[in-house]
Design an enzyme around this catalytic site. Structure first.
Site, PDB file in Angstrom:
ATOM      1  N   CYS A 118       0.833  -1.209   0.000  1.00  0.00           N
ATOM      2  CA  CYS A 118       0.000   0.000   0.000  1.00  0.00           C
ATOM      3  C   CYS A 118       0.870   1.264   0.000  1.00  0.00           C
ATOM      4  CB  CYS A 118      -0.975  -0.032   1.172  1.00  0.00           C
ATOM      5  SG  CYS A 118      -2.375   1.107   0.922  1.00  0.00           S
ATOM      6  N   HIS A 155      -3.851  -4.893   0.536  1.00  0.00           N
ATOM      7  CA  HIS A 155      -3.350  -5.410   1.820  1.00  0.00           C
ATOM      8  C   HIS A 155      -3.459  -6.938   1.839  1.00  0.00           C
ATOM      9  CE1 HIS A 155      -2.734  -1.671   4.094  1.00  0.00           C
ATOM     10  NE2 HIS A 155      -3.710  -1.195   3.355  1.00  0.00           N
ATOM     11  N   GLU A 188      -2.244  -8.875   4.001  1.00  0.00           N
ATOM     12  CA  GLU A 188      -2.209  -9.367   5.380  1.00  0.00           C
ATOM     13  C   GLU A 188      -3.578  -9.507   6.027  1.00  0.00           C
ATOM     14  OE1 GLU A 188      -1.553  -4.826   5.767  1.00  0.00           O
ATOM     15  OE2 GLU A 188      -1.283  -6.416   4.292  1.00  0.00           O
ATOM     16  N   SER A 216       0.892 -14.200  38.554  1.00  0.00           N
ATOM     17  CA  SER A 216      -0.537 -13.899  38.691  1.00  0.00           C
ATOM     18  C   SER A 216      -1.410 -15.123  38.482  1.00  0.00           C
ATOM     19  CB  SER A 216      -0.924 -12.837  37.661  1.00  0.00           C
ATOM     20  OG  SER A 216      -0.788 -13.356  36.345  1.00  0.00           O
ATOM     21  N   VAL A 235      -1.533 -16.678  31.898  1.00  0.00           N
ATOM     22  CA  VAL A 235      -0.743 -17.370  30.883  1.00  0.00           C
ATOM     23  C   VAL A 235       0.639 -16.741  30.726  1.00  0.00           C
ATOM     24  CG1 VAL A 235      -0.632 -17.993  28.433  1.00  0.00           C
ATOM     25  CG2 VAL A 235      -2.815 -18.074  29.638  1.00  0.00           C
ATOM     26  N   SER A 288       2.600 -14.660  32.589  1.00  0.00           N
ATOM     27  CA  SER A 288       3.574 -14.758  33.682  1.00  0.00           C
ATOM     28  C   SER A 288       3.991 -16.207  33.919  1.00  0.00           C
ATOM     29  CB  SER A 288       3.015 -14.139  34.969  1.00  0.00           C
ATOM     30  OG  SER A 288       1.933 -14.883  35.492  1.00  0.00           O
TER      31      SER A 288
END
Length: 510
Positions: free
Chosen positions: A79, A168, A170, A222, A225, A227
């Site tokens: 683009c 684009h 993507e 915590s 996922v 940490s």
């Protein structure tokens, strides 16, 4: 050395999607602002130039020396990047008669390796207000659409290939876009596509050993996922020299504190669990404002964390679960890099701690973190858990927080989440939770009149949480959950279901 693709970001809303496409092809890539200096080292296999909200005809349009870069490496321009290429080499880029936005269909004029296994009439997605109306000398037209004369092109007889795409590739709506990007990576850049969770783990553990050495690392965990995966990677590198601290603020899900500690023990992590429930309940007493709640919880966490961390002598590093979107979002394409979000997981620790950061996930997207976690042997139940707010149930209790309200919400939320799992609905929902409202209403149970709280159930579908739609859960399922909550959780006599999407609503209520 890991092969790498560099994505130069001109401010496009789709730049992260380019990176996702490259990563999905098992090729490592990094995004940097177009104006940031970088080294052309041996690991670089190619460069991609992103789109942009700017115009190449603006007085101060963003610019890079494409010719200089292309002398070293293959380049794919998308683009704005394609328009910049055309203008740089002497082509003509004018404002379009109308903004071209939405679906279009390619007519392939010259078959090229970039279009390998792609047929003419493939759907692509346009989003631009300028158009390339005349290619520079020495460039070859590859594709057009019904509306634009130049949809794809390449530099003829270049030492290193140079491609331009006006659309684009993507985005999801470009049906063969990922194939085009993969063709650029494999056929043009000759990438081996060997960047996998297993290879990432091996390289990261080796790098962590070198970075940390014999030093100690402190990390606030915590149960989430990010940490957990970060801690497991650090543990593989330094073993017991990782000191995890997991604080029970009294605002976790039902039985979560002990369940997570048990998982950490199974993983062999050196984690200390701190029961600080009463401290947080005292601090939140009679506080109803959500922002004030957040600040109180953040400050108390820092106080507890620092108190425990001070017991660990000679610590040199602070472990963090920072992931790539946190890093990307803190960098501006309009100037030098802004300060990276610090202390992402632990809420901003005081500078007096004088610890260096170690962030093993700082170049991974969320789905890549999950894949890495599974490769590390972390239980799927933890890896696939729904997102949970940092302040916990404090912002799912509207109004003031009390131990009684927390217990009530924990019980109701557990019934809801367990029912989603039992009916195979949990993994079809991006995030679900229950919200205790500061609203009481009249009810009847048996022959008795009740005056109790209202509970709202929330479930949304999403990809990344930036936008979300409410989940269309079956009526029968909602009726059964409502009935079970009202019968089993004392203090709740009415259940409602939130059917608001984001935007205009948010996923959490506070």
């Amino acid at each position: 050395m890991t092969e790498k693709i560099l994505i130069l970001d001109f401010g496009s809303q789709f730049t992260q999607l380019i990176a996702r496409c490259v990563r999905e092809a098992n090729v490592y890539c990094e995004i940097i602002p177009y104006n940031k200096k970088f080294e052309l080292d041996d690991s670089l296999k190619g460069i991609i130039l992103s789109g942009s909200p700017f115009s190449v005809n603006d007085s101060n349009f963003p610019w890079v020396d494409i010719e200089k870069l292309n002398a070293k490496l293959p380049i794919l321009t998308i683009c704005y990047g394609a328009q910049l290429t055309a203008k740089h080499y002497g082509g003509v880029v004018n404002k379009s008669n109308k903004r071209e936005y939405g679906r279009a269909h390619l007519t392939i004029e010259s078959m090229d390796i970039l279009f390998k296994h792609i047929e003419s009439n493939s759907q692509v997605w346009m989003s631009h207000s300028d158009s390339i109306v005349e290619l520079p000398n020495g460039f070859e037209l590859l594709a057009t659409t019904n509306d634009i004369p130049v949809a794809a092109f390449k530099k003829s007889n270049a030492v290193n290939p140079l491609y331009g795409l006006q659309f684009h590739p993507e985005v999801h709506h470009s049906t063969d876009g990922k194939k085009m990007i993969t063709n650029f990576l494999v056929e043009v850049c000759k990438c081996e596509c060997s960047w996998t969770p297993a290879s990432f783990i091996n390289e990261t553990v080796a790098a962590l050993k070198e970075q940390i050495g014999d030093a100690k690392v402190i990390m606030g965990l915590s149960g989430g996922v990010d940490s957990t995966v970060a801690a497991t990677l650090i543990h593989k590198a330094i073993g017991k020299n990782l000191y995890g601290i997991f604080v029970d603020n009294g605002l976790l899900r039902k039985d979560e504190f002990q369940q997570v500690l048990d998982i950490y023990k199974t993983l062999g992590l050196n984690v200390t669990g701190i029961d600080a429930k009463q401290l947080f309940y005292d601090g939140l007493k009679d506080v109803a404002d959500p922002e004030t709640k957040r600040k109180i919880i953040g400050k108390l966490f820092i106080d507890v964390f620092q108190q425990e961390a001070n017991k660990i002598a000679d610590a040199g590093f602070l472990g963090q679960g920072t992931i790539y979107p946190d890093v990307i979002e803190s960098v501006s394409v309009h100037g030098p890099s802004a300060t990276i979000k610090s202390h992402h997981n632990v809420g901003g620790l005081p500078d007096t701690m004088k610890l260096k950061l170690v962030e093993p996930l700082r170049f991974l997207f969320k789905d890549e973190v999950r894949k890495t976690g599974l490769e590390l042997g972390i239980p799927a139940d933890l890896i696939n858990r729904h997102p949970f707010p940092g302040p916990g149930l404090a912002i799912r209790i509207l109004g003031d927080v009390s131990p009684e309200k927390v217990a009530m919400l924990q019980a109701a939320d557990a019934i809801y989440i367990n029912a989603l799992k039992e009916q195979n609905l949990y993994n079809k929902v991006w995030q679900a939770g229950a919200i205790l409202l500061p609203v009481k209403s009249v009810g009847v149970m048996g022959d008795e009149r009740t005056y109790e709280f209202t509970l709202a159930l929330r479930a949304v579908t999403s990809v990344d949480g930036m936008t979300a739609d409410w989940s269309h859960l079956p009526y029968e399922f909602l009726a059964n959950v409502s009935n079970q909550i009202i019968n089993e959780v004392k203090g709740i006599n009415r259940v409602v279901y939130d059917i608001s999407s984001k935007p205009p609503a948010t996923i959490e209520w506070e």
